[in-house]
Structures are given as C-alpha cells and as structure tokens.
Design a protein around this motif. Sequence first.
Motif, PDB file in Angstrom:
ATOM      1  N   GLY A 145     -22.683  -7.205 -13.932  1.00 11.28           N
ATOM      2  CA  GLY A 145     -21.872  -7.573 -12.788  1.00 11.28           C
ATOM      3  C   GLY A 145     -20.948  -6.456 -12.336  1.00 11.28           C
ATOM      4  O   GLY A 145     -20.853  -5.395 -12.964  1.00 11.28           O
ATOM      5  N   THR A 146     -20.262  -6.699 -11.230  1.00  7.89           N
ATOM      6  CA  THR A 146     -19.340  -5.704 -10.673  1.00  7.89           C
ATOM      7  C   THR A 146     -18.043  -6.368 -10.220  1.00  7.89           C
ATOM      8  O   THR A 146     -18.010  -7.561  -9.908  1.00  7.89           O
ATOM      9  N   LEU A 147     -16.982  -5.575 -10.202  1.00  6.06           N
ATOM     10  CA  LEU A 147     -15.674  -6.016  -9.713  1.00  6.06           C
ATOM     11  C   LEU A 147     -15.369  -5.307  -8.397  1.00  6.06           C
ATOM     12  O   LEU A 147     -15.735  -4.147  -8.209  1.00  6.06           O
ATOM     13  N   HIS A 148     -14.661  -6.019  -7.511  1.00  9.77           N
ATOM     14  CA  HIS A 148     -14.316  -5.467  -6.209  1.00  9.77           C
ATOM     15  C   HIS A 148     -12.871  -5.838  -5.901  1.00  9.77           C
ATOM     16  O   HIS A 148     -12.521  -7.020  -5.870  1.00  9.77           O
ATOM     17  N   ALA A 149     -12.040  -4.830  -5.691  1.00 12.11           N
ATOM     18  CA  ALA A 149     -10.613  -5.054  -5.449  1.00 12.11           C
ATOM     19  C   ALA A 149     -10.386  -5.664  -4.073  1.00 12.11           C
ATOM     20  O   ALA A 149     -11.004  -5.248  -3.082  1.00 12.11           O
ATOM     21  N   ASP A 150      -9.521  -6.657  -4.020  1.00  9.32           N
ATOM     22  CA  ASP A 150      -9.024  -7.281  -2.789  1.00  9.32           C
ATOM     23  C   ASP A 150     -10.073  -8.111  -2.055  1.00  9.32           C
ATOM     24  O   ASP A 150      -9.867  -9.293  -1.804  1.00  9.32           O
ATOM     25  N   GLN A 151     -11.193  -7.492  -1.657  1.00  5.46           N
ATOM     26  CA  GLN A 151     -12.198  -8.206  -0.871  1.00  5.46           C
ATOM     27  C   GLN A 151     -13.592  -8.016  -1.470  1.00  5.46           C
ATOM     28  O   GLN A 151     -13.859  -7.003  -2.133  1.00  5.46           O
ATOM     29  N   PRO A 152     -14.511  -8.966  -1.238  1.00  6.27           N
ATOM     30  CA  PRO A 152     -15.844  -8.875  -1.851  1.00  6.27           C
ATOM     31  C   PRO A 152     -16.654  -7.659  -1.436  1.00  6.27           C
ATOM     32  O   PRO A 152     -17.514  -7.200  -2.182  1.00  6.27           O
ATOM     33  N   ASN A 153     -16.381  -7.119  -0.247  1.00 11.79           N
ATOM     34  CA  ASN A 153     -17.178  -5.987   0.254  1.00 11.79           C
ATOM     35  C   ASN A 153     -16.547  -4.636  -0.018  1.00 11.79           C
ATOM     36  O   ASN A 153     -16.994  -3.612   0.500  1.00 11.79           O
ATOM     37  N   ALA A 159     -17.437  -2.723 -14.129  1.00 14.99           N
ATOM     38  CA  ALA A 159     -18.299  -3.848 -14.493  1.00 14.99           C
ATOM     39  C   ALA A 159     -17.454  -5.079 -14.797  1.00 14.99           C
ATOM     40  O   ALA A 159     -16.324  -4.977 -15.263  1.00 14.99           O
ATOM     41  N   ALA A 160     -18.031  -6.258 -14.550  1.00 11.85           N
ATOM     42  CA  ALA A 160     -17.340  -7.514 -14.868  1.00 11.85           C
ATOM     43  C   ALA A 160     -17.368  -7.795 -16.367  1.00 11.85           C
ATOM     44  O   ALA A 160     -16.413  -8.329 -16.930  1.00 11.85           O
ATOM     45  N   LEU A 161     -18.463  -7.400 -17.015  1.00 14.63           N
ATOM     46  CA  LEU A 161     -18.653  -7.693 -18.444  1.00 14.63           C
ATOM     47  C   LEU A 161     -19.360  -6.529 -19.109  1.00 14.63           C
ATOM     48  O   LEU A 161     -20.341  -6.002 -18.567  1.00 14.63           O
TER      49      LEU A 161
END
Length: 562
Positions: A145-153, A159-161
Amino acid sequence: MKIAKVAVLLDAKHAQRYWKNGLNVFESYIGEMLSHAGIAFEWAHESHEIDKGRFDVAIVALADESEATSESLWRFAQEGGIVISYGGLNAMKERLGCYEKRSLSIGYAKLADWNPDPEVSDLRFLQARPWYVSSKNREGIEAIGTLHADQPNSATSGAALHRFAVGSGWIDRWAVNIPYTVVGMQQGTGPVVEDGIPPLDQSANIQEGLLKADDRCEMDWVTDRAVTETGAPYFAYPYADIWRETAVSHLLKRVVETGYTLPFVGYWPEGVAAVAIISHDSDGNEEPNAQKMLEVLKDCRIQSTWCMIEPGYGERIYEQVKADGHELAFHYNALEWDGGWWDEREFERQLAHLKQTAGLAEVVSNKNHYTLFEGWGELFEWCERAGIACDQTRGPSKRGNVGFLFGTCHPYFPTAWSFERNRLYDVLELSFLSQDIDLPQLADFSIVRPLLKQVYRREGVAHFLFHQAHVTKEAVADALRGVVRESREMGFVFWTSRMINDWERTRRTFKVGAVQDDYRVSVEGDRRSDEAVVWIPIGDGSDAGGRRETKFGVPCVKGRRI
C-alpha cells in the motif's frame, strides 16, 4: 485446531511517562477494538512478558525504545512469533533496514489487496509515521500500500505497511497509527472548546455559538462527503470502522498463514445480520405529537427509544409508551435559552425528574438536547455516576453533516483523556446518522439507501432520529415508514437502545474454549451464550465442506456447539 494466543503490549512505565506529561496513549485503544471484534487477548505490561512459549502474536500498543525491549521483540519474531505495530517500533528501524522521514498528521492510505472494503479505495487517517527502506536494503522486506498526505491524489509518502521476515517469524509495522485514528474519528482529536469550521457550501452552519459534538468532526468537507442524486451531501465513509476491520483482517490473515486459527464472537446473535434503531427526542412534549408517533410506530410494527426532555409527558402517554414495548430514555437539556445549562447537578436533577414522573427505577440511555457536548469526557463521567449505560449524543445537527461524520456505525466504549490514563468509560456510545428525514431544512430521503448499504456491509447499527414534534408532517412520517421498509428489505432487525446495550455488554463476556478439527466449539458465558455466533478463520486450502463465509476479508466457518 490450535488457537493463537495474542498479547497486547502496553509498557506500564513508558505509559506513565506519557500521562505524567499530559500526553495521551490512544494506542491502548487497540484493546477496545479487539474486544468489540470478539477476539480474546491478554495484556502485557513489560516486554519480557512477550515470550514465544506463552504467546503467538504480540501487538505492540506502546513500548519504550530500550535495547532490552527491542531485543525481546526481535527474539520473539525469530522464534516464530508475529509482532504487529501501528506507527511504533522506531528504535528498531535501522536494524530492520529502514529510516524515518517526517510524520503525517492527516492523509489517505491506499491498501490495494489488503483493504477489507475495496469499494472504499482511499482510507483517511489522522496520524502516520512512515518508514522508507534504506539503500542498504536487506532481504525479506515487503511493502504494501501507499500513503498520501492531505489528499488521496497527492504524491506517495511511503508504504502503508511493511512486513519484515525475522528468523522463522515476522515483524509487521503499519505506518498508520490505527488506534489513534479510530479514537480521533470517533471522539475528535481534542476536547470541544469552540465552534468547528463549517463547509463553504453553507450546508452545515456549525459555527453558531453552541458547543456540540459535531464541532470536533475530523472529516474533510469535500473529500469525505458524497452527494446523492438529489444533491444531498452526506459523509459517505465509516473510516473508523474500516480501519478497525483493517487491523482485525491483518491480524487474522497473519494467524491463519501460520497454520493457527483465532476464533471470534460475531457482532450479533444467530439470525441477526445488522441492527436498526429509531429514536425520538420529545422536544416540546406535546401529547398529540406523541400520540401520532405511537400510531406510526404501531403501523411499522417496531419498538423505539423515546428520549424525554423535561417536563415530559403525562402519565397516560408514558403508560402507553411502556405498554407498546418502547424504551423510555433521557434527553438532557443543557441549552441555556431553553432553561438548561451544562452542569452535572443539573443533569442529575433532570434525570431524577424523569424517573419520578415516568415511574422508572432506572434509565439506560441518554441523548443530549441539540447534541450539545463540551470538553472531552465530562458527559460520559456524568452518565457513569448516574447509572446511564448508553449515550446517543454523537450525531449530526445539520443537513450537510449527516452520515458517518464520526466514522462509525458501531457501538463503542469511548476512551478518557490522559489525566485519567486513557481508561475506557463504562458508557456505550451509539451515534446516529441523521435527524428528521424530509423535514425541509434537513436531509431528504435519498441519503437512506446509501447509508443503509454501508451499515449493512459493516454489520453495524443504522440509527435514525425522528422527533415527535415533526412526525405530524406527513412527509416526515412517510420518511420514518420508508426507513423501516428499506431497512427490513435489506435485512435489518429493529432493536431499542437498551437491547443493543444489553447485548453488546453480554457478548463481551463470552469466551471461546476449544475448537475441534470439525469446527465444533465450546463457548463459556453465564447469559445468552447459546445465542452467540462463533467464527473460525481458516486457510484458503482448508476443507470446510462448502460452509465458508468471508469475515474481515478472511475465509471463516461458523462454529457448531460441542
């Protein structure tokens, strides 16, 4: 079948350092998350208690950064254990081949195949500490997975995990602080001391000089709301529930991958898939309105929860409400222009008046007038001391903030602030989704079906509020009938607040004993344990005789009683 033994490590001395300095340890809320999911676990308060001979999984809620703690967890994994953390283990990052950059306060996670609800692809979080794999990469690291600051785009922020192979076991580290995120969404990230920030479309004027539950909503007015075909905005995603499911799904998947199982008690009794509740607030206390509500409810063939504000109804109405099987509850009035104020003695006085005039030995439930709410946990403390077991105050007050503005449709026990060591209040919170559907200034009926679909998917509670004062308007009465009709068609069962409270508290006393190879189980419990549904997670290749059902994204079999 061998049942995995789960420990939750909450280092007592390290937690004390946080509390001494006025810091919260919301990470401890993982215990409430597991309890609500029906999963058995034990608390560990020192790292040396994490021993592979005693446990199979160690969930690290809070641990110090000492070498001794790191070594204990590393050894546990080496010997075949599974270590799970939510934004922690930073003392081990170099040993695991990673480094850390800046933390994220708000953002969205994309979990791909690890998301238990692929229909909600972007999961809002409230705190994350992402790791990055260093150039001196070691083998056995998997990023998910991935992380995105503030907004999904926005750009990827890690990585999330991460999953790290250590000896014959694993260390799994979520970058997202899942317990903190769940608490923050359900209760806010701070106390209610001022008005919240309203949306630009003027659909929810929460900036009105009244302190209310929705002044500390942690959702985004744009990203986290959807719009129905009629243009009605609503908070569409129960993020807190999905994060709960994500944590449980990950735990169960890791357990079955090792050849173990981890049985859990289902949310509802046998034959119940999801629950709906209709509650009322008796504002104005006009008896013709109460009589009309009784007639509508009789037509609908449901029992509901009547939250009574002072001075209440006369004896005739109260007796009819009781005779029809409805629950009489409290509607605390702290609205100063309406004769009330925010004070525990006033809370107690109004409650005593209700008991006396309605002939009640006890009152199980409360919902505050206007959803007024101040501070962090004062209301829950008052409820505890007054014997109120269930509160319904946390819900929307405006047309534009209906839906999952607190991220949940599940009953939960809220957590206290740091000065009370983040204990759980002995008050079950049961938030609601909307008020008086099809009243002109509030939401229209188009929100009902999408909300019900989400609640049913979550196996949660669909709670709708209808005032007696508005049921005389035929559009509102028809909306109430429509909610009942749509809910029944979808498979909901109607309960009162008292029934939900009693069941949730009772089911948490059930203990799963042995699990046989043929999926027979024993359940210990003094009351109603024969009604409990026990789910047994199994591997993809296990022979279940065609009886598989997916729960938390994992194949499960319903246990049969020994």
